[in-house]
Scaffold this motif. Structure first.
Motif, PDB file in Angstrom:
ATOM      1  N   TYR A 254     -32.622  31.092  23.004  1.00  0.00           N
ATOM      2  CA  TYR A 254     -32.219  29.522  22.523  1.00  0.00           C
ATOM      3  C   TYR A 254     -31.025  29.260  22.394  1.00  0.00           C
ATOM      4  N   TYR A 255     -30.342  30.095  21.446  1.00  0.00           N
ATOM      5  CA  TYR A 255     -28.784  29.891  21.103  1.00  0.00           C
ATOM      6  C   TYR A 255     -27.677  30.417  22.047  1.00  0.00           C
ATOM      7  N   ARG A 256     -28.502  31.449  22.996  1.00  0.00           N
ATOM      8  CA  ARG A 256     -27.501  31.966  24.117  1.00  0.00           C
ATOM      9  C   ARG A 256     -27.332  30.684  25.130  1.00  0.00           C
ATOM     10  N   LYS A 257     -28.363  30.215  25.365  1.00  0.00           N
ATOM     11  CA  LYS A 257     -28.220  29.123  26.257  1.00  0.00           C
ATOM     12  C   LYS A 257     -27.418  28.151  25.884  1.00  0.00           C
ATOM     13  N   ARG A 258     -27.077  27.803  24.440  1.00  0.00           N
ATOM     14  CA  ARG A 258     -26.440  26.576  24.040  1.00  0.00           C
ATOM     15  C   ARG A 258     -24.951  27.249  23.885  1.00  0.00           C
ATOM     16  N   GLY A 259     -24.647  28.634  24.244  1.00  0.00           N
ATOM     17  CA  GLY A 259     -23.431  29.073  24.014  1.00  0.00           C
ATOM     18  C   GLY A 259     -22.954  29.301  22.886  1.00  0.00           C
ATOM     19  N   VAL A 260     -23.729  29.563  21.751  1.00  0.00           N
ATOM     20  CA  VAL A 260     -23.065  29.491  20.567  1.00  0.00           C
ATOM     21  C   VAL A 260     -23.457  31.006  19.907  1.00  0.00           C
ATOM     22  N   LEU A 261     -24.233  31.858  20.766  1.00  0.00           N
ATOM     23  CA  LEU A 261     -24.463  33.173  19.980  1.00  0.00           C
ATOM     24  C   LEU A 261     -23.565  34.246  20.153  1.00  0.00           C
ATOM     25  N   LEU A 262     -23.307  34.898  18.866  1.00  0.00           N
ATOM     26  CA  LEU A 262     -22.487  36.005  18.903  1.00  0.00           C
ATOM     27  C   LEU A 262     -23.471  37.318  18.454  1.00  0.00           C
ATOM     28  N   ALA A 263     -23.730  38.207  19.484  1.00  0.00           N
ATOM     29  CA  ALA A 263     -24.509  39.140  19.418  1.00  0.00           C
ATOM     30  C   ALA A 263     -23.622  40.514  18.951  1.00  0.00           C
ATOM     31  N   VAL A 264     -24.102  40.846  17.554  1.00  0.00           N
ATOM     32  CA  VAL A 264     -23.204  41.705  16.738  1.00  0.00           C
ATOM     33  C   VAL A 264     -24.140  43.229  16.536  1.00  0.00           C
ATOM     34  N   ASP A 265     -23.618  44.324  16.912  1.00  0.00           N
ATOM     35  CA  ASP A 265     -24.375  45.329  16.519  1.00  0.00           C
ATOM     36  C   ASP A 265     -24.334  45.813  15.139  1.00  0.00           C
ATOM     37  N   ALA A 266     -25.554  45.519  14.356  1.00  0.00           N
ATOM     38  CA  ALA A 266     -25.668  46.061  13.038  1.00  0.00           C
ATOM     39  C   ALA A 266     -25.900  47.384  12.549  1.00  0.00           C
ATOM     40  N   ASP A 267     -25.744  48.092  13.489  1.00  0.00           N
ATOM     41  CA  ASP A 267     -26.217  49.540  13.066  1.00  0.00           C
ATOM     42  C   ASP A 267     -24.809  50.444  13.160  1.00  0.00           C
ATOM     43  N   ARG A 268     -24.266  49.909  11.979  1.00  0.00           N
ATOM     44  CA  ARG A 268     -22.818  50.418  11.584  1.00  0.00           C
ATOM     45  C   ARG A 268     -22.504  50.198  10.423  1.00  0.00           C
ATOM     46  N   PRO A 269     -21.816  51.088   9.717  1.00  0.00           N
ATOM     47  CA  PRO A 269     -21.432  50.445   8.159  1.00  0.00           C
ATOM     48  C   PRO A 269     -21.001  49.170   8.003  1.00  0.00           C
ATOM     49  N   PRO A 270     -21.451  48.539   6.953  1.00  0.00           N
ATOM     50  CA  PRO A 270     -21.368  47.045   6.662  1.00  0.00           C
ATOM     51  C   PRO A 270     -20.128  46.657   6.891  1.00  0.00           C
ATOM     52  N   GLU A 271     -18.874  47.471   6.555  1.00  0.00           N
ATOM     53  CA  GLU A 271     -17.508  46.948   6.566  1.00  0.00           C
ATOM     54  C   GLU A 271     -17.079  46.802   8.025  1.00  0.00           C
TER      55      GLU A 271
ATOM     56  N   ALA B  28     -31.539  43.965   8.770  1.00  0.00           N
ATOM     57  CA  ALA B  28     -30.321  44.153   9.647  1.00  0.00           C
ATOM     58  C   ALA B  28     -29.010  43.959   8.784  1.00  0.00           C
ATOM     59  N   GLY B  29     -29.264  43.341   7.707  1.00  0.00           N
ATOM     60  CA  GLY B  29     -27.955  43.305   6.772  1.00  0.00           C
ATOM     61  C   GLY B  29     -27.810  41.704   6.809  1.00  0.00           C
ATOM     62  N   LYS B  30     -28.353  40.798   6.803  1.00  0.00           N
ATOM     63  CA  LYS B  30     -27.790  39.535   6.716  1.00  0.00           C
ATOM     64  C   LYS B  30     -27.616  39.050   5.382  1.00  0.00           C
ATOM     65  N   GLY B  31     -28.434  39.397   4.366  1.00  0.00           N
ATOM     66  CA  GLY B  31     -27.952  39.140   2.903  1.00  0.00           C
ATOM     67  C   GLY B  31     -26.648  39.612   2.559  1.00  0.00           C
ATOM     68  N   THR B  32     -26.314  40.860   2.843  1.00  0.00           N
ATOM     69  CA  THR B  32     -25.074  41.509   2.675  1.00  0.00           C
ATOM     70  C   THR B  32     -23.961  40.783   3.411  1.00  0.00           C
ATOM     71  N   GLN B  33     -24.093  40.561   4.711  1.00  0.00           N
ATOM     72  CA  GLN B  33     -23.196  40.136   5.403  1.00  0.00           C
ATOM     73  C   GLN B  33     -22.932  38.624   5.170  1.00  0.00           C
ATOM     74  N   GLY B  34     -23.959  37.995   4.564  1.00  0.00           N
ATOM     75  CA  GLY B  34     -23.786  36.645   4.266  1.00  0.00           C
ATOM     76  C   GLY B  34     -22.817  36.503   3.309  1.00  0.00           C
TER      77      GLY B  34
ATOM     78  N   ALA C 258     -20.031  28.154   1.321  1.00  0.00           N
ATOM     79  CA  ALA C 258     -21.216  28.436   0.523  1.00  0.00           C
ATOM     80  C   ALA C 258     -22.095  29.553   1.469  1.00  0.00           C
ATOM     81  N   HIS C 259     -22.700  30.279   0.696  1.00  0.00           N
ATOM     82  CA  HIS C 259     -23.897  31.065   1.157  1.00  0.00           C
ATOM     83  C   HIS C 259     -25.311  30.661   0.995  1.00  0.00           C
ATOM     84  N   LEU C 260     -26.003  30.474   1.659  1.00  0.00           N
ATOM     85  CA  LEU C 260     -27.224  29.636   1.534  1.00  0.00           C
ATOM     86  C   LEU C 260     -28.288  30.675   2.252  1.00  0.00           C
ATOM     87  N   SER C 261     -29.018  31.462   1.360  1.00  0.00           N
ATOM     88  CA  SER C 261     -29.963  32.292   1.972  1.00  0.00           C
ATOM     89  C   SER C 261     -31.549  31.662   1.744  1.00  0.00           C
ATOM     90  N   SER C 262     -32.089  31.465   2.924  1.00  0.00           N
ATOM     91  CA  SER C 262     -33.212  30.735   2.872  1.00  0.00           C
ATOM     92  C   SER C 262     -34.244  31.611   2.031  1.00  0.00           C
TER      93      SER C 262
END
Ligand code: ADP
Length: 195
Positions: free
Chosen positions: A158-175, A11-17, A27-31
């Motif tokens: 789990y995170y939506r219930k805690r009110g912290v989730l931001l859902a983002v459509d990753a099927d678009r150019p990275p920028e 989904a591009g978490k490395g790139t976006q991170g 800092a960017h920490l990739s597990s």
């Protein structure tokens, strides 16, 4: 700014991170990267990590926490972080929440990057040709996507219930994905807009 990036493989978490950490100056920490680095040692923990990563299975929670927790706590004290790839199951999220509470660390948002399975598979196969990562074979890719569905996707609610989730459509150019995330973060926390 303290962010978690939650996303299936591809989904591009490395790139976006990486980009977001520069734009937000944290800092960017990739597990995945930190575990791959730890796996280079010559001890039994390294061997265990290598075996799990090769198969596309989750590395045991205790080992993940041992590698990641000190770095995240250090980054939190130094101004913020973007953690990509952790937590990856509810158990990790709960342990992390306890540890964070103990150290007075909070998270501003959990960014969930989503895209259809076919898009993810195509991207991973393309990356396999470019980078040759040992877990980017068709069979292991399929397994990693299954592991995400089974183990990691419950974290969306789990995170939506805690009110912290931001859902983002990753099927678009990275920028575009980056711009969307930054806009949404700015709405969330006025004053944090990247320069
Ligand atoms: P991807 O998301 O494309 O699978 P990563 O680099 O994030 O790539 O992860 C690669 C591998 O590292 C995973 O398949 C898993 O074996 C291990 N890993 C990364 N993060 C975690 C985690 N939080 N818990 C357990 N295993 C992890």
């Amino acid at each position: 700014m303290r962010l978690l990036l939650l996303a299936p493989p591809g989904a591009g978490k490395g790139t976006q991170g990486w980009v977001l950490s520069h734009r937000l100056d944290v800092a960017h920490l990739s597990s995945g990267d930190l575990l791959r680095e730890r796996a280079e040692a010559r001890d039994s923990c390294a061997q265990l990590i290598r075996e799990h990563q090769m198969q596309g299975d989750l590395v045991p929670d205790a080992l993940v926490l041992e590698v990641l927790a000190p770095k995240v706590l250090h980054a939190a004290a130094a101004g913020g972080f973007i953690v990509d790839g952790f937590p990856r199951n509810v158990q990790q999220a709960e342990v992390a929440a306890d540890l964070a509470a103990k150290h007075g660390v909070t998270v501003d948002a959990v960014v969930y990057l989503h895209a259809a399975a076919e898009v993810l598979v195509q991207r991973l196969l393309a990356r396999a040709e470019r980078e040759g990562r040992s877990d980017d074979t068709p069979q292991v890719i399929r397994h990693r996507l299954d592991v995400f569905e089974r183990e990691t996707s419950p974290l969306v609610s789990y995170y939506r219930k805690r009110g912290v989730l931001l859902a983002v459509d990753a099927d678009r150019p990275p920028e575009q994905v980056t711009a969307d995330i930054l806009d949404r973060l700015a709405e969330l926390t006025p004053g944090h807009r990247a320069p």
